[in-house]
Design a protein around this motif. Structure first.
Motif, PDB file in Angstrom:
ATOM      1  N   ASP A  79      55.920  45.578 143.561  1.00 44.31           N
ATOM      2  CA  ASP A  79      55.228  45.950 144.795  1.00 44.31           C
ATOM      3  C   ASP A  79      55.486  44.954 145.917  1.00 44.31           C
ATOM      4  N   GLU A  80      55.691  43.693 145.581  1.00 39.80           N
ATOM      5  CA  GLU A  80      55.893  42.666 146.599  1.00 39.80           C
ATOM      6  C   GLU A  80      57.329  42.625 147.111  1.00 39.80           C
ATOM      7  N   SER A  81      58.241  43.372 146.507  1.00 41.05           N
ATOM      8  CA  SER A  81      59.643  43.302 146.893  1.00 41.05           C
ATOM      9  C   SER A  81      60.027  44.356 147.927  1.00 41.05           C
ATOM     10  N   ILE A  82      59.056  44.882 148.643  1.00 38.94           N
ATOM     11  CA  ILE A  82      59.352  45.877 149.661  1.00 38.94           C
ATOM     12  C   ILE A  82      59.398  45.220 151.032  1.00 38.94           C
ATOM     13  N   VAL A  83      59.999  45.911 151.982  1.00 31.78           N
ATOM     14  CA  VAL A  83      59.991  45.483 153.373  1.00 31.78           C
ATOM     15  C   VAL A  83      59.067  46.435 154.111  1.00 31.78           C
ATOM     16  N   ASP A  84      58.012  45.895 154.703  1.00 31.03           N
ATOM     17  CA  ASP A  84      57.029  46.711 155.416  1.00 31.03           C
ATOM     18  C   ASP A  84      57.327  46.647 156.911  1.00 31.03           C
ATOM     19  N   PRO A  85      57.835  47.735 157.510  1.00 29.87           N
ATOM     20  CA  PRO A  85      58.155  47.689 158.941  1.00 29.87           C
ATOM     21  C   PRO A  85      56.906  47.634 159.830  1.00 29.87           C
ATOM     22  N   PHE A  86      55.752  47.959 159.295  1.00 31.71           N
ATOM     23  CA  PHE A  86      54.521  47.964 160.088  1.00 31.71           C
ATOM     24  C   PHE A  86      53.626  46.769 159.777  1.00 31.71           C
ATOM     25  N   GLU A  87      54.188  45.752 159.154  1.00 28.45           N
ATOM     26  CA  GLU A  87      53.392  44.594 158.756  1.00 28.45           C
ATOM     27  C   GLU A  87      52.743  43.904 159.954  1.00 28.45           C
TER      28      GLU A  87
END
Length: 98
Positions: free
Chosen positions: A84-92
């Protein structure tokens, strides 16, 4: 750059999937026990209604329990391995308040 998922490592993936199969085997045992207890309880309270009633109840309870445990097991697998932590969140930046 997209970070690597821990599940891309074959050794960690094998360990995670073995744990998932162990959880599912345990839940299959719990489900079979629950279905048997439910059928006995239904028979004691209703008597012999129709065999189709008992088949439908067993399938409904069994399918629901196994589906719920499979989905929760996958959520535990994803969270427990760090996937779950290995994603890139564009809306972070939007929800962190910039």
């Amino acid at each position: 750059m997209i970070p690597r998922s821990p599940l891309e490592d074959p050794e960690k993936a094998a360990h995670a999937w073995a744990r998932y199969r162990r959880i599912m085997a345990y839940m299959l045992t719990v489900t079979v026990g629950l279905v048997l207890a439910s059928i006995i309880l239904l028979y004691r309270s209703n008597g012999m209604v129709s065999v189709h009633f008992y088949i439908a109840a067993a399938l409904g309870i069994g399918f629901t329990m196994l589906l719920a445990s499979a989905l929760m097991g996958l959520a535990f697998l994803s969270s427990g391995t760090g996937h779950d932590e290995s994603i890139v969140d564009p809306f972070e930046d939007d929800w962190k308040g910039k």
